[in-house]
Design a protein around this motif. Structure first.
Motif, mmCIF file in Angstrom:
data_model
loop_
_atom_site.group_PDB
_atom_site.id
_atom_site.type_symbol
_atom_site.label_atom_id
_atom_site.label_comp_id
_atom_site.label_asym_id
_atom_site.label_seq_id
_atom_site.Cartn_x
_atom_site.Cartn_y
_atom_site.Cartn_z
ATOM 1 N N SER A 135 1.004 -1.212 -0.239
ATOM 2 C CA SER A 135 -0.221 0.012 -0.368
ATOM 3 C C SER A 135 0.636 1.158 0.147
ATOM 4 O O SER A 135 2.693 1.165 0.400
ATOM 5 N N TYR A 136 0.105 2.256 -0.489
ATOM 6 C CA TYR A 136 1.134 3.511 -0.449
ATOM 7 C C TYR A 136 0.158 4.771 0.043
ATOM 8 O O TYR A 136 -1.283 4.580 -0.821
ATOM 9 N N ALA A 137 0.858 5.749 0.672
ATOM 10 C CA ALA A 137 0.172 6.890 0.737
ATOM 11 C C ALA A 137 0.376 8.122 0.067
ATOM 12 O O ALA A 137 0.957 8.373 -0.605
ATOM 13 N N VAL A 138 -1.125 8.011 -0.651
ATOM 14 C CA VAL A 138 -1.014 9.336 -1.464
ATOM 15 C C VAL A 138 -1.540 11.211 -1.322
ATOM 16 O O VAL A 138 -3.017 10.623 -0.713
ATOM 17 N N ASP A 139 -1.413 11.770 -1.294
ATOM 18 C CA ASP A 139 -1.402 13.543 -0.720
ATOM 19 C C ASP A 139 -2.060 13.470 -1.915
ATOM 20 O O ASP A 139 -1.231 13.790 -3.021
ATOM 21 N N ALA A 140 -2.746 14.369 -1.530
ATOM 22 C CA ALA A 140 -3.859 15.050 -3.073
ATOM 23 C C ALA A 140 -4.602 16.438 -2.718
ATOM 24 O O ALA A 140 -4.614 16.423 -1.805
ATOM 25 N N THR A 141 -4.415 17.054 -3.723
ATOM 26 C CA THR A 141 -5.431 18.360 -3.637
ATOM 27 C C THR A 141 -6.940 18.148 -4.368
ATOM 28 O O THR A 141 -6.492 17.190 -5.381
ATOM 29 N N PHE A 142 -7.993 18.632 -4.142
ATOM 30 C CA PHE A 142 -9.310 18.171 -4.657
ATOM 31 C C PHE A 142 -10.053 19.728 -5.110
ATOM 32 O O PHE A 142 -10.116 19.818 -4.126
ATOM 33 N N ASP A 143 -10.201 19.835 -6.378
ATOM 34 C CA ASP A 143 -11.006 21.368 -6.207
ATOM 35 C C ASP A 143 -12.423 20.941 -6.667
ATOM 36 O O ASP A 143 -12.957 20.131 -7.542
ATOM 37 N N LEU A 144 -13.230 21.483 -5.450
ATOM 38 C CA LEU A 144 -14.524 20.932 -5.922
ATOM 39 C C LEU A 144 -15.080 21.407 -6.364
ATOM 40 O O LEU A 144 -16.428 21.329 -6.891
ATOM 41 N N LYS A 145 -14.818 22.442 -7.262
ATOM 42 C CA LYS A 145 -14.893 23.492 -7.812
ATOM 43 C C LYS A 145 -15.285 22.613 -9.467
ATOM 44 O O LYS A 145 -16.308 23.109 -10.184
ATOM 45 N N LYS A 146 -14.706 21.337 -9.196
ATOM 46 C CA LYS A 146 -14.629 20.268 -10.680
ATOM 47 C C LYS A 146 -14.896 19.051 -10.636
ATOM 48 O O LYS A 146 -14.887 18.837 -9.215
ATOM 49 N N THR A 147 -14.992 17.907 -11.628
ATOM 50 C CA THR A 147 -14.690 16.531 -10.942
ATOM 51 C C THR A 147 -13.137 16.067 -11.029
ATOM 52 O O THR A 147 -12.486 17.146 -11.990
ATOM 53 N N GLY A 148 -13.291 15.392 -10.369
ATOM 54 C CA GLY A 148 -11.930 14.734 -10.268
ATOM 55 C C GLY A 148 -11.628 13.292 -10.807
ATOM 56 O O GLY A 148 -11.961 12.000 -10.081
ATOM 57 N N LYS A 149 -10.849 12.747 -10.868
ATOM 58 C CA LYS A 149 -10.505 10.979 -11.303
ATOM 59 C C LYS A 149 -8.623 11.126 -11.060
ATOM 60 O O LYS A 149 -7.919 11.290 -10.906
ATOM 61 N N ILE A 150 -8.421 9.407 -11.090
ATOM 62 C CA ILE A 150 -7.624 9.088 -10.650
ATOM 63 C C ILE A 150 -7.194 7.576 -11.126
ATOM 64 O O ILE A 150 -8.590 7.101 -11.391
ATOM 65 N N CYS A 151 -6.213 6.999 -11.797
ATOM 66 C CA CYS A 151 -5.688 5.712 -12.008
ATOM 67 C C CYS A 151 -4.408 5.252 -11.871
ATOM 68 O O CYS A 151 -3.741 5.948 -11.714
ATOM 69 N N LEU A 152 -5.081 3.955 -11.805
ATOM 70 C CA LEU A 152 -3.703 3.651 -10.926
ATOM 71 C C LEU A 152 -3.331 2.226 -12.582
ATOM 72 O O LEU A 152 -3.943 0.723 -12.450
ATOM 73 N N PRO A 153 -2.684 2.197 -13.067
ATOM 74 C CA PRO A 153 -2.095 1.134 -13.920
ATOM 75 C C PRO A 153 -0.455 -0.016 -13.326
ATOM 76 O O PRO A 153 0.037 0.787 -12.384
ATOM 77 N N VAL A 154 -0.758 -0.916 -13.004
ATOM 78 C CA VAL A 154 0.168 -1.802 -12.661
ATOM 79 C C VAL A 154 0.886 -2.042 -13.916
ATOM 80 O O VAL A 154 0.390 -2.565 -14.768
ATOM 81 N N GLN A 155 2.275 -1.621 -14.684
ATOM 82 C CA GLN A 155 2.576 -2.380 -15.094
ATOM 83 C C GLN A 155 4.374 -2.754 -15.201
ATOM 84 O O GLN A 155 4.540 -3.157 -14.093
ATOM 85 N N THR A 156 4.558 -3.702 -15.861
ATOM 86 C CA THR A 156 5.933 -4.998 -15.950
ATOM 87 C C THR A 156 6.994 -3.349 -15.925
ATOM 88 O O THR A 156 7.143 -2.062 -15.807
ATOM 89 N N GLY A 157 8.300 -3.621 -14.948
ATOM 90 C CA GLY A 157 9.069 -2.659 -15.104
ATOM 91 C C GLY A 157 9.374 -1.872 -16.153
ATOM 92 O O GLY A 157 9.691 -0.822 -15.138
ATOM 93 N N ASP A 158 10.171 -2.119 -17.068
ATOM 94 C CA ASP A 158 10.194 -1.847 -17.593
ATOM 95 C C ASP A 158 8.623 -0.935 -19.003
ATOM 96 O O ASP A 158 8.982 -0.052 -20.236
ATOM 97 N N GLY A 159 7.690 -0.894 -18.085
ATOM 98 C CA GLY A 159 6.422 0.088 -19.038
ATOM 99 C C GLY A 159 5.128 -1.295 -20.013
ATOM 100 O O GLY A 159 5.172 -0.190 -20.993
ATOM 101 N N GLY A 160 6.731 -2.383 -20.693
ATOM 102 C CA GLY A 160 6.459 -2.641 -21.600
ATOM 103 C C GLY A 160 4.935 -2.653 -21.737
ATOM 104 O O GLY A 160 4.529 -3.404 -22.509
ATOM 105 N N LYS A 161 4.712 -3.369 -20.788
ATOM 106 C CA LYS A 161 3.332 -3.997 -20.177
ATOM 107 C C LYS A 161 1.856 -3.996 -19.392
ATOM 108 O O LYS A 161 3.058 -3.246 -18.392
ATOM 109 N N THR A 162 1.140 -3.392 -19.513
ATOM 110 C CA THR A 162 0.239 -2.682 -18.960
ATOM 111 C C THR A 162 -0.859 -4.165 -18.258
ATOM 112 O O THR A 162 -1.459 -4.786 -18.961
#
Length: 247
Positions: A135-162
């Motif tokens: 697990s990773y602790a993520v610090d973020a801000t959210f502008d409540l005047k907008k919509t907001g999304k997050i994305c978590l891709p898991v890739q190989t170490g070299d980024g060749g595959k997701t």
């Protein structure tokens, strides 16, 4: 002690016990984000035999209405029966959700961010043993005047595959609380921006398939248009050339 006094004493003890339970359980329920959820997640490239990589996000987060600050726990898991190869987790913010830091991870250079995102971090995980998680602790801000999304891709170490990608999945509320100290946001909910009249800016761009439970379409705007042209079916990083990887 008389029977009447004993009855009164027992009644007082019961009342006190109920009071303590209510006092202790209510704040715990208010602060508990609930179990993690893989809502909005989907397999992209086939993982090695016996390896099943997934991620999860809290079902609920809370945004401080004064500072816009919030914290999110991003978890990656190997739910398979075999140890995995070297992988990395990416934590990427879109629209009103900006990722400020991720514990133990390095910022992704602006030129290497997916189109449409505003921030991102790369977390080298190494080999994730069968049945284990990180697990990773993520610090973020959210502008409540907008919509907001997050994305978590898991890739190989070299980024060749997701192997897996969760999102971009929104956090939001349909009932803004501008006068409260904080606003709770739910995973998989489109935010109703706080503003004059509470109106959300009109959506533009291409609508792409959503991957979450009960979600039919996920607006990705400009990023979505690029993906359709690339034939990536909404998985914006599944075939992206690897950029510089944090070590």
């Amino acid at each position: 002690m008389s029977s009447r006094r004993a009855t009164t004493a027992v009644g007082s003890l019961i009342a006190a016990s109920v009071s303590v339970v209510l006092t202790l359980s209510f704040p715990a329920g208010a602060d508990d984000p609930g179990p993690g959820s893989s809502k909005g997640g989907k397999v992209v490239d086939a993982a090695p035999a016996g390896v099943r990589t997934t991620t999860s996000l809290p079902e609920r987060i809370s945004v401080d209405n004064s500072s816009g600050k919030t914290s999110i726990t991003a978890t990656v898991k190997n739910e398979g029966t075999q140890d995995g190869e070297q992988i990395r987790l990416l934590v990427v913010g879109f629209d009103g959700l900006t990722v400020k830091s991720v514990q133990g991870c390095a910022a992704i250079a602006a030129k290497d961010l997916p189109e449409g995102s505003n921030s991102g971090f790369s977390c080298p995980i190494g080999h994730l043993a069968a049945g284990s998680s990180k697990s990773y602790a993520v610090d973020a801000t959210f502008d409540l005047k907008k919509t907001g999304k997050i994305c978590l891709p898991v890739q190989t170490g070299d980024g060749g595959k997701t192997y897996w990608q969760q999102g971009p999945v929104p956090f939001g509320t349909t009932n803004p609380s501008p006068n409260a100290p904080a606003t709770p946001l739910l995973l998989g909910t489109d935010n109703a921006p706080v503003g004059p009249g509470g109106d959300e800016p009109p959506k533009t761009g291409v609508e792409l398939p959503k991957t979450g439970v009960g979600r039919d379409l996920l607006p990705l705007g400009v990023a979505g248009a690029s993906l359709l042209m690339a034939g990536a079916a909404g998985l914006w990083w599944s075939r992206r050339p690897a950029g510089p990887t944090a070590s």
